[in-house]
Design a protein around this motif. Sequence first.
Motif, PDB file in Angstrom:
ATOM      1  N   CYS A 154      14.672  33.585  83.367  1.00  0.00           N
ATOM      2  CA  CYS A 154      15.515  33.629  81.864  1.00  0.00           C
ATOM      3  C   CYS A 154      14.538  34.523  81.719  1.00  0.00           C
ATOM      4  N   SER A 155      13.570  34.748  81.016  1.00  0.00           N
ATOM      5  CA  SER A 155      13.462  35.900  80.155  1.00  0.00           C
ATOM      6  C   SER A 155      13.833  37.426  80.154  1.00  0.00           C
ATOM      7  N   LYS A 156      13.788  37.706  81.507  1.00  0.00           N
ATOM      8  CA  LYS A 156      15.039  38.996  81.773  1.00  0.00           C
ATOM      9  C   LYS A 156      15.863  38.696  81.334  1.00  0.00           C
TER      10      LYS A 156
ATOM     11  N   GLU B 101       6.841  36.070  79.436  1.00  0.00           N
ATOM     12  CA  GLU B 101       7.680  37.062  78.327  1.00  0.00           C
ATOM     13  C   GLU B 101       7.508  38.457  78.506  1.00  0.00           C
ATOM     14  N   TYR B 102       9.096  38.796  78.670  1.00  0.00           N
ATOM     15  CA  TYR B 102       9.638  40.085  79.059  1.00  0.00           C
ATOM     16  C   TYR B 102       9.612  40.926  77.609  1.00  0.00           C
ATOM     17  N   GLU B 103       9.380  42.263  78.184  1.00  0.00           N
ATOM     18  CA  GLU B 103       9.790  43.011  77.217  1.00  0.00           C
ATOM     19  C   GLU B 103      11.312  43.862  77.125  1.00  0.00           C
ATOM     20  N   VAL B 104      11.887  43.843  75.835  1.00  0.00           N
ATOM     21  CA  VAL B 104      13.299  43.986  75.895  1.00  0.00           C
ATOM     22  C   VAL B 104      13.315  45.333  74.329  1.00  0.00           C
ATOM     23  N   SER B 105      14.241  46.113  75.450  1.00  0.00           N
ATOM     24  CA  SER B 105      14.954  46.954  74.667  1.00  0.00           C
ATOM     25  C   SER B 105      16.439  47.149  74.288  1.00  0.00           C
TER      26      SER B 105
ATOM     27  N   PHE C 239      12.127  35.735  69.564  1.00  0.00           N
ATOM     28  CA  PHE C 239      11.937  37.033  69.752  1.00  0.00           C
ATOM     29  C   PHE C 239       9.981  37.514  69.201  1.00  0.00           C
ATOM     30  N   TYR C 240       9.952  38.725  69.534  1.00  0.00           N
ATOM     31  CA  TYR C 240       9.411  38.884  68.565  1.00  0.00           C
ATOM     32  C   TYR C 240       9.372  40.550  68.403  1.00  0.00           C
TER      33      TYR C 240
ATOM     34  N   VAL D  65      10.199  35.761  74.647  1.00  0.00           N
ATOM     35  CA  VAL D  65       9.345  34.836  75.514  1.00  0.00           C
ATOM     36  C   VAL D  65       9.967  33.213  75.538  1.00  0.00           C
ATOM     37  N   VAL D  66      10.239  33.029  77.367  1.00  0.00           N
ATOM     38  CA  VAL D  66      10.818  31.668  77.327  1.00  0.00           C
ATOM     39  C   VAL D  66      10.305  31.414  78.479  1.00  0.00           C
TER      40      VAL D  66
END
Length: 313
Positions: free
Chosen positions: A146-148, A79-83, A98-99, A74-75
């Motif tokens: 910037c969330s990506k 919100e953007y999914e991360v992996s 991050f969560y 989250v920025v």
Amino acid sequence: MIPKYVYLPTIEDFSKKKSKKCEGKYILLRKDNLDIEEKFAINRYEEKIKEQTKFHYHDFVEITYIASGSGFHVVNDKEYEVSKGDVFIINYDMWHGFYKKDNQSTLIVYNLLFTPDFLDDNLVDVIDYSSFPKAFLLKGMDEQDCSKADLHINPNHQVQFEDLLSKIYMEYTLKPAGHLNMIRAYMIEMIVTIVRRMSKENMDRNSTEARIIEEAIDFLYKNYLGNISLDEVARKAFFSKNYFCKIFKQYTGMCVYELVHKLRIESACDMLANQDKRIVDIAMEVGYSDYKAFSQNFKKIMGMKPHEYKNLK
């Protein structure tokens, strides 16, 4: 020492941009919580669920690497999914956190925290900043999402990248003789690696886009006399209409219909000069069902009306 969450801001700490609703939601990490001599810290951290996450901002630079699992970043409330394999470059005053998805999932990250003056000044001569979207060693920030992730390390290169992270982590943890110099050297290697991968991604993307635009132009050259549907051309390129229009103009300097009208008017000029036909018939042949539209576009492109051009010839 590894920085800790040390300061809960009052409302006076918020700029006009950071509204009152954010009060108590974010906390500040200060650079004076980095080791004063080192101006650097690294940790390996298992993120918590959203309700337990301490969203924060800081006055130093952070590089985060997703080492395992998946979750969210989250920025500024985006919100953007991360992996695994995602790399984030987090600059000054970026409100983020991050969560992990839930209690059954995991999200393990490496956080490299440092001030720009920790790195050797010679780095400036090593990095081509034009290829670095966020130029984080400088203080400017562009207005992108910037969330990506700034970069995704693909599986073929993750082992090499994680080995470099492990070396930095071990140097920082064990602190053998000369560890600061080794960390600086590894950090320079890491940043150059990130820059190179970003540059390659941009080149690959630009190459693909250029090829697609060339194919679109070829399609227009072959079909400009017929009914041209922008939706159809974008669909053939596998892009959304808005994105296709954007990159088409970037590569050609004109929009799709400007090129179509240009091709039609060029064809009309050839017919006006070499064929004894009525202007209205020529307009129909080059794709205009409306003579008024033909005449307006002709004058816009050629600077004169169709009959004036015909009389010149």
